[in-house]
Design a protein around this motif. Structure first.
Motif, PDB file in Angstrom:
ATOM      1  N   GLN A 159      21.499 -20.112  43.399  1.00 35.13           N
ATOM      2  CA  GLN A 159      22.410 -21.258  43.287  1.00 35.13           C
ATOM      3  C   GLN A 159      23.529 -20.947  42.302  1.00 35.13           C
ATOM      4  O   GLN A 159      24.700 -21.248  42.564  1.00 35.13           O
ATOM      5  CB  GLN A 159      21.660 -22.502  42.815  1.00 35.13           C
ATOM      6  N   ILE A 160      23.188 -20.353  41.174  1.00 35.82           N
ATOM      7  CA  ILE A 160      24.191 -20.009  40.170  1.00 35.82           C
ATOM      8  C   ILE A 160      25.180 -18.992  40.737  1.00 35.82           C
ATOM      9  O   ILE A 160      26.389 -19.128  40.562  1.00 35.82           O
ATOM     10  CB  ILE A 160      23.516 -19.478  38.887  1.00 35.82           C
ATOM     11  N   ALA A 161      24.677 -18.001  41.447  1.00 35.31           N
ATOM     12  CA  ALA A 161      25.561 -16.993  42.038  1.00 35.31           C
ATOM     13  C   ALA A 161      26.488 -17.612  43.078  1.00 35.31           C
ATOM     14  O   ALA A 161      27.656 -17.233  43.181  1.00 35.31           O
ATOM     15  CB  ALA A 161      24.731 -15.882  42.666  1.00 35.31           C
ATOM     16  N   ALA A 162      25.988 -18.578  43.832  1.00 32.50           N
ATOM     17  CA  ALA A 162      26.805 -19.208  44.875  1.00 32.50           C
ATOM     18  C   ALA A 162      27.854 -20.148  44.306  1.00 32.50           C
ATOM     19  O   ALA A 162      28.941 -20.283  44.874  1.00 32.50           O
ATOM     20  CB  ALA A 162      25.900 -19.962  45.849  1.00 32.50           C
ATOM     21  N   LEU A 163      27.556 -20.798  43.198  1.00 33.88           N
ATOM     22  CA  LEU A 163      28.464 -21.816  42.657  1.00 33.88           C
ATOM     23  C   LEU A 163      29.452 -21.299  41.619  1.00 33.88           C
ATOM     24  O   LEU A 163      30.409 -21.994  41.290  1.00 33.88           O
ATOM     25  CB  LEU A 163      27.647 -22.954  42.038  1.00 33.88           C
ATOM     26  N   SER A 164      29.232 -20.118  41.083  1.00 31.89           N
ATOM     27  CA  SER A 164      30.106 -19.616  40.017  1.00 31.89           C
ATOM     28  C   SER A 164      30.883 -18.397  40.491  1.00 31.89           C
ATOM     29  O   SER A 164      30.561 -17.806  41.518  1.00 31.89           O
ATOM     30  CB  SER A 164      29.278 -19.273  38.783  1.00 31.89           C
ATOM     31  N   ASP A 165      31.912 -18.046  39.733  1.00 26.79           N
ATOM     32  CA  ASP A 165      32.674 -16.842  40.035  1.00 26.79           C
ATOM     33  C   ASP A 165      31.965 -15.593  39.531  1.00 26.79           C
ATOM     34  O   ASP A 165      32.188 -14.507  40.038  1.00 26.79           O
ATOM     35  CB  ASP A 165      34.063 -16.919  39.399  1.00 26.79           C
ATOM     36  N   GLY A 166      31.136 -15.751  38.516  1.00 26.51           N
ATOM     37  CA  GLY A 166      30.385 -14.635  37.971  1.00 26.51           C
ATOM     38  C   GLY A 166      29.246 -15.151  37.120  1.00 26.51           C
ATOM     39  O   GLY A 166      29.290 -16.270  36.621  1.00 26.51           O
ATOM     40  N   TRP A 167      28.205 -14.348  36.978  1.00 27.20           N
ATOM     41  CA  TRP A 167      27.086 -14.748  36.142  1.00 27.20           C
ATOM     42  C   TRP A 167      26.387 -13.488  35.653  1.00 27.20           C
ATOM     43  O   TRP A 167      26.618 -12.400  36.143  1.00 27.20           O
ATOM     44  CB  TRP A 167      26.123 -15.661  36.892  1.00 27.20           C
ATOM     45  N   GLY A 168      25.555 -13.672  34.647  1.00 26.82           N
ATOM     46  CA  GLY A 168      24.810 -12.548  34.123  1.00 26.82           C
ATOM     47  C   GLY A 168      23.736 -13.010  33.166  1.00 26.82           C
ATOM     48  O   GLY A 168      23.585 -14.200  32.896  1.00 26.82           O
ATOM     49  N   CYS A 169      22.998 -12.057  32.662  1.00 23.01           N
ATOM     50  CA  CYS A 169      21.891 -12.352  31.757  1.00 23.01           C
ATOM     51  C   CYS A 169      21.824 -11.255  30.710  1.00 23.01           C
ATOM     52  O   CYS A 169      22.091 -10.087  30.999  1.00 23.01           O
ATOM     53  CB  CYS A 169      20.588 -12.399  32.548  1.00 23.01           C
ATOM     54  N   CYS A 170      21.471 -11.643  29.495  1.00 17.91           N
ATOM     55  CA  CYS A 170      21.257 -10.659  28.447  1.00 17.91           C
ATOM     56  C   CYS A 170      20.112 -11.141  27.551  1.00 17.91           C
ATOM     57  O   CYS A 170      19.834 -12.335  27.470  1.00 17.91           O
ATOM     58  CB  CYS A 170      22.523 -10.398  27.640  1.00 17.91           C
ATOM     59  N   ALA A 171      19.465 -10.205  26.913  1.00 19.63           N
ATOM     60  CA  ALA A 171      18.338 -10.519  26.042  1.00 19.63           C
ATOM     61  C   ALA A 171      18.837 -10.896  24.656  1.00 19.63           C
ATOM     62  O   ALA A 171      19.886 -10.444  24.215  1.00 19.63           O
ATOM     63  CB  ALA A 171      17.402  -9.317  25.952  1.00 19.63           C
ATOM     64  N   THR A 172      18.055 -11.734  23.972  1.00 16.14           N
ATOM     65  CA  THR A 172      18.365 -12.086  22.588  1.00 16.14           C
ATOM     66  C   THR A 172      17.462 -11.273  21.673  1.00 16.14           C
ATOM     67  O   THR A 172      16.473 -10.694  22.109  1.00 16.14           O
ATOM     68  CB  THR A 172      18.140 -13.589  22.321  1.00 16.14           C
ATOM     69  N   GLY A 173      17.794 -11.249  20.409  1.00 19.88           N
ATOM     70  CA  GLY A 173      16.993 -10.510  19.438  1.00 19.88           C
ATOM     71  C   GLY A 173      15.605 -11.102  19.265  1.00 19.88           C
ATOM     72  O   GLY A 173      14.659 -10.414  18.903  1.00 19.88           O
ATOM     73  N   ALA A 174      15.459 -12.400  19.532  1.00 21.23           N
ATOM     74  CA  ALA A 174      14.171 -13.078  19.373  1.00 21.23           C
ATOM     75  C   ALA A 174      13.274 -12.914  20.586  1.00 21.23           C
ATOM     76  O   ALA A 174      12.193 -13.494  20.638  1.00 21.23           O
ATOM     77  CB  ALA A 174      14.406 -14.561  19.110  1.00 21.23           C
ATOM     78  N   GLY A 175      13.716 -12.148  21.570  1.00 22.27           N
ATOM     79  CA  GLY A 175      12.896 -11.936  22.755  1.00 22.27           C
ATOM     80  C   GLY A 175      13.201 -12.903  23.883  1.00 22.27           C
ATOM     81  O   GLY A 175      12.595 -12.823  24.940  1.00 22.27           O
ATOM     82  N   GLY A 176      14.108 -13.796  23.678  1.00 21.73           N
ATOM     83  CA  GLY A 176      14.492 -14.739  24.724  1.00 21.73           C
ATOM     84  C   GLY A 176      15.596 -14.161  25.592  1.00 21.73           C
ATOM     85  O   GLY A 176      15.786 -12.949  25.675  1.00 21.73           O
TER      86      GLY A 176
END
Length: 171
Positions: A97-114
């Motif tokens: 859904q996010i890929a279909a509704l947005s022009d771009g998306w991505g994910c990255c890890a945080t230092g706390a493991g999230g």
């Protein structure tokens, strides 16, 4: 859309079923304040999809939502501190859904493991005016009128030839 005045919004929330609707209204209000009415449905739907996923699958319900508007792009991000749910394990319907509704998306890890899942949109005019090429600016040659007739200068050697021919004829 509003001129290029950078805008930023930050919201920390503990996700629950009733808070998802409240967060949607808060995000929509900020987007309208920034004169981004045309992005309200897309942004809110993407944020809701992520919040519902966190609410259903995550042990830690504390989440941060951020939005940045720079006059050309809107970026929204939802972050959490859950180590038990990774983007590759997230329900694929949410990311689709996010890929279909947005022009771009991505994910990255945080230092706390999230993780932080972000999605972005390019600025668009409310009215979809067709792109029309601009008329070319006249060049210098088009702007100045060329003379109709110009006297041609006599070549410098032409006078010398007449003198040498006269000397040769005399001699």
């Amino acid at each position: 859309m509003k001129p290029a005045v950078p805008c930023y919004y930050h919201l920390d929330v503990e996700v629950s079923p009733e808070r998802v609707g409240q967060v949607r209204r808060i995000l929509a209000a900020h987007l309208r304040y920034w004169n981004l009415e045309i992005l309200v449905e897309s942004v809110c739907h993407c944020a809701e999809a992520l919040l519902h996923t966190i609410e259903e699958h995550a042990a830690d319900k504390n989440t941060t939502i951020e939005m940045w508007w720079n006059g050309q792009h809107l970026i929204a991000a939802v972050s959490d501190n859950n180590q038990d749910i990774r983007p590759h394990n997230a329900p694929q319907g949410c990311l689709a859904q996010i890929a279909a509704l947005s022009d771009g998306w991505g994910c990255c890890a945080t230092g706390a493991g999230g993780k932080i899942i972000w999605f972005s949109w390019r600025a668009r005019a409310a009215e979809h005016a067709p792109l029309v090429p601009a008329a070319p600016v006249p060049s210098l040659q088009e702007a100045r009128q060329a003379p109709r007739e110009a006297p041609l200068p006599e070549p410098a050697l032409a006078g010398l030839r007449d003198d040498t021919e006269a000397v040769a004829a005399v001699g």
